[in-house]
Write a protein that holds these residues in place. Structure first.
Motif, mmCIF file in Angstrom:
data_model
loop_
_atom_site.group_PDB
_atom_site.id
_atom_site.type_symbol
_atom_site.label_atom_id
_atom_site.label_comp_id
_atom_site.label_asym_id
_atom_site.label_seq_id
_atom_site.Cartn_x
_atom_site.Cartn_y
_atom_site.Cartn_z
ATOM 1 N N HIS A 159 -4.945 -3.168 -5.677
ATOM 2 C CA HIS A 159 -5.269 -1.815 -6.153
ATOM 3 C C HIS A 159 -4.732 -0.740 -5.220
ATOM 4 N N ARG A 185 -2.162 1.314 -5.264
ATOM 5 C CA ARG A 185 -1.779 2.617 -5.821
ATOM 6 C C ARG A 185 -3.011 3.483 -6.053
ATOM 7 N N GLU A 186 -4.040 2.908 -6.658
ATOM 8 C CA GLU A 186 -5.265 3.670 -6.945
ATOM 9 C C GLU A 186 -5.964 4.098 -5.650
ATOM 10 N N GLY A 246 -4.521 4.599 -2.790
ATOM 11 C CA GLY A 246 -3.695 5.658 -2.217
ATOM 12 C C GLY A 246 -3.962 7.011 -2.867
ATOM 13 N N GLU A 247 -4.119 7.009 -4.190
ATOM 14 C CA GLU A 247 -4.417 8.259 -4.897
ATOM 15 C C GLU A 247 -5.786 8.806 -4.487
#
Length: 171
Positions: free
Chosen positions: A18, A20-21, A23-24
């Motif tokens: 996970h 990417r999530e 990081g966001e």
């Protein structure tokens, strides 16, 4: 919708899954920390979130006591409960419930709580203090000097690092 776990430990394989999530969410937490005028409890919660999203190897929940202006921990020598207070009731270490006791009793049962001067903070303490100071969160910054300072057990005079004893709760 499927539940997706976020873990605060960098080595957890779910972080890669996970990434990417996470990081966001990390970027959003950083942006929110930079916004002026946040209430102190919200600011501390954002710091906790940022630590988790960054994978810092410290339990973010360990900062919860900054909002309540106290930590409950154990004397490292006696393994008996202590309160470390640094707010509206004063700054001290108590072996008794300092809220419900009498003032005379409370004064006798208190040990010193010594803040770490901001210029002597290092590592995570310096980083968190710097984040708070930069954001104008003076009360949070002040509280962090006590969290990373030293306490003295009023029962046995053992001097201890508050941060180390708080961290032991989450091991």
């Amino acid at each position: 919708m499927r539940f997706r776990a976020i873990t605060s430990y960098e080595a957890d394989p779910r972080r890669e899954l996970h990434g990417r999530e996470i990081g966001e969410l990390r970027d959003a937490a950083r942006e929110m920390l930079a916004a002026p005028g946040r209430p102190a409890p919200v600011f501390v919660n954002l710091l906790q979130s940022l630590l988790a999203f960054e994978g810092v190897g410290v339990r973010p929940e360990a900062l919860a006591g900054v909002n309540s202006e106290e930590f409950e921990l154990e004397c490292p020598a006696r393994q008996e409960g202590l309160y470390v207070a640094f707010g509206g009731y004063g700054t001290f270490v108590s072996a008794e419930d300092y809220v419900s006791g009498t003032d005379a009793q409370a004064a006798e049962d208190r040990g010193e709580l010594t803040p770490m001067p901001a210029e002597r903070l290092s590592g995570l303490g310096a980083r968190l203090h710097g984040e708070a100071a930069t954001a104008g969160q003076t009360e949070v910054a002040r509280a962090l000097t006590y969290v990373f300072g030293e306490g003295r057990c009023p029962s046995c005079d053992t001097v201890f690092s508050v941060a180390q004893e708080v961290e032991k709760q989450w091991d």
